[in-house]
Scaffold this active site. Structure first.
Site, PDB file in Angstrom:
ATOM      1  N   SER A  54     -13.233 -25.587 -14.849  1.00 33.57           N
ATOM      2  CA  SER A  54     -12.538 -25.190 -14.025  1.00 33.57           C
ATOM      3  C   SER A  54     -12.544 -25.637 -12.226  1.00 33.57           C
ATOM      4  O   SER A  54     -11.587 -25.022 -11.915  1.00 33.57           O
ATOM      5  CB  SER A  54     -12.382 -23.506 -13.612  1.00 33.57           C
ATOM      6  OG  SER A  54     -13.866 -23.029 -14.174  1.00 33.57           O
ATOM      7  N   ASP A  93     -19.912 -27.997 -18.841  1.00 31.76           N
ATOM      8  CA  ASP A  93     -18.456 -27.874 -19.773  1.00 31.76           C
ATOM      9  C   ASP A  93     -19.226 -29.780 -19.561  1.00 31.76           C
ATOM     10  O   ASP A  93     -18.774 -30.095 -18.307  1.00 31.76           O
ATOM     11  CB  ASP A  93     -17.463 -27.495 -18.694  1.00 31.76           C
ATOM     12  CG  ASP A  93     -16.445 -26.701 -19.560  1.00 31.76           C
ATOM     13  OD1 ASP A  93     -16.609 -26.069 -20.397  1.00 31.76           O
ATOM     14  OD2 ASP A  93     -15.707 -25.573 -18.473  1.00 31.76           O
ATOM     15  N   GLU A 124     -14.960 -28.088 -25.386  1.00 31.86           N
ATOM     16  CA  GLU A 124     -14.214 -27.906 -26.277  1.00 31.86           C
ATOM     17  C   GLU A 124     -12.967 -28.443 -27.872  1.00 31.86           C
ATOM     18  O   GLU A 124     -13.057 -29.399 -27.845  1.00 31.86           O
ATOM     19  CB  GLU A 124     -12.356 -28.132 -25.123  1.00 31.86           C
ATOM     20  CG  GLU A 124     -12.618 -27.027 -23.344  1.00 31.86           C
ATOM     21  CD  GLU A 124     -11.979 -27.203 -23.020  1.00 31.86           C
ATOM     22  OE1 GLU A 124     -10.619 -27.809 -23.531  1.00 31.86           O
ATOM     23  OE2 GLU A 124     -11.967 -26.663 -21.773  1.00 31.86           O
ATOM     24  N   GLU A 191     -11.012 -18.232 -25.411  1.00 33.61           N
ATOM     25  CA  GLU A 191     -10.284 -17.813 -24.731  1.00 33.61           C
ATOM     26  C   GLU A 191      -8.919 -17.755 -24.702  1.00 33.61           C
ATOM     27  O   GLU A 191      -8.263 -18.575 -25.377  1.00 33.61           O
ATOM     28  CB  GLU A 191     -10.080 -19.344 -23.928  1.00 33.61           C
ATOM     29  CG  GLU A 191      -9.324 -18.712 -22.128  1.00 33.61           C
ATOM     30  CD  GLU A 191      -9.668 -20.242 -21.390  1.00 33.61           C
ATOM     31  OE1 GLU A 191     -10.088 -20.800 -21.515  1.00 33.61           O
ATOM     32  OE2 GLU A 191      -8.960 -20.417 -20.587  1.00 33.61           O
TER      33      GLU A 191
HETATM   34  O1  KIV Z   1     -13.798 -24.161 -17.027  1.00 33.03           O
HETATM   35  C1  KIV Z   1     -13.983 -23.075 -17.266  1.00 33.03           C
HETATM   36  O2  KIV Z   1     -13.834 -22.258 -15.937  1.00 33.03           O
HETATM   37  C2  KIV Z   1     -13.749 -22.332 -18.896  1.00 33.03           C
HETATM   38  C3  KIV Z   1     -14.156 -20.908 -18.317  1.00 33.03           C
HETATM   39  C4  KIV Z   1     -12.596 -20.173 -18.512  1.00 33.03           C
HETATM   40  C5  KIV Z   1     -14.825 -20.366 -19.741  1.00 33.03           C
HETATM   41  O3  KIV Z   1     -14.328 -22.945 -19.220  1.00 33.03           O
END
Ligand code: KIV
Length: 274
Positions: A54, A93, A124, A191
């Site tokens: 994000s 991530d 994911e 989510e």
């Molecule tokens: O990238 C992110 O902030 C996320 C969260 C919303 C779980 O994956």
């Protein structure tokens, strides 16, 4: 002897996630992208930190997480690591589309993120890359799953919408969650999944679930830093609760500074050198 984990802020090891949940606690996770914010997090009661992709949206201003790159994730992970110190457990991530490039490429990408300071990786989806997840886990990398609304697939999902509605979709989600659990994921982010589905999944799994827009039946919750602090005046989805009025508070501080410069009260003599 079974150790009862004390809840003292940020988790330090992967087993703390499940241990805190089995000790009856709910996990709080927050995204973080820079060293200064990381220092505030380290002083808080929050359990876990996610360097989320994000960052591409809330820091870099892109309109989707698809714009996150490996370099971007590595740079932000390194900054958060510098802010938190060596002991904290950081989940980062894996940006699109490294988990779909094959095991070797995924491992290379994870290597970059771990050298930057990540302790674990979140990726994911499940279908089509469960072997990659298994390979990462068997390589000694803690993996957190992410199901339901998977933002890297926004173009295929047709927008940011609730997922897992209806019996078939809910069953598919459960199947994917079980696949991730079976290959050794240590937790799963859910989510924008209906409350009943998220609660059912949480009960069906032996690993913690961390919800965002998925109700209180999950083992924990995650929020994006800017959302939690109310820093995005133009973005307030239903599932976000703002715990501060960041946008207005910061704007007022900036106005105060601008006025003080303008009217000559900043800097004063104490703020200057003779
Ligand atoms: O990238 C992110 O902030 C996320 C969260 C919303 C779980 O994956």
């Amino acid at each position: 002897m079974g150790q009862v984990p004390e809840k003292k802020g940020l988790v330090k090891r992967v087993t703390d996630f499940a241990n805190r949940v089995s000790a009856g606690r709910r996990l709080s996770m927050v995204t973080c992208y820079d060293a200064a914010s990381a220092k505030i997090l380290a002083a808080s009661k929050v359990d876990a930190v996610l360097v989320g992709d994000s960052v591409a949206m809330v820091v870099h201003g892109h309109d989707s997480t698809l714009m996150a790159t490996l370099d971007m994730m590595a740079a932000h992970t390194a900054a958060v690591r510098r802010g938190l110190g060596l002991e904290a457990f950081i989940v980062t991530d894996l940006p699109f589309p490294w988990h779909r490039k094959g095991m070797r490429e995924a491992l290379d990408a994870v290597d970059v993120l771990m050298k930057a300071g990540a302790s674990a990786i979140k990726l994911e989806g499940a279908s089509g890359h469960v072997e990659t997840v298994q390979h990462l886990v068997e390589s000694g990398i803690p993996v957190m799953g992410h199901l339901g609304l998977i933002p890297q697939s926004v173009n295929q999902l047709g927008g940011y919408r609730v997922q897992g509605r209806g019996v078939d979709a809910a069953e598919r989600l459960l199947e994917e969650a079980r696949m991730l659990e079976a290959v050794g994921a240590f937790a799963i982010v859910l989510e924008c999944v209906p409350v009943e589905v998220a609660s059912r999944l949480t009960k069906a799994l032996s690993i913690p679930t961390i919800g965002i827009g998925s109700g209180a039946g999950c083992s924990g919750q995650v929020l994006v830093w800017q959302d939690l602090l109310g820093m995005q005046a133009d973005f307030k989805p239903r599932f976000v609760r703002t715990f501060s009025d960041g946008f207005d508070d910061i704007r007022q501080a900036l106005d105060g500074y601008a006025d003080a410069v303008d009217n000559g009260t900043f800097p004063n003599m104490k703020e200057s050198f003779e």
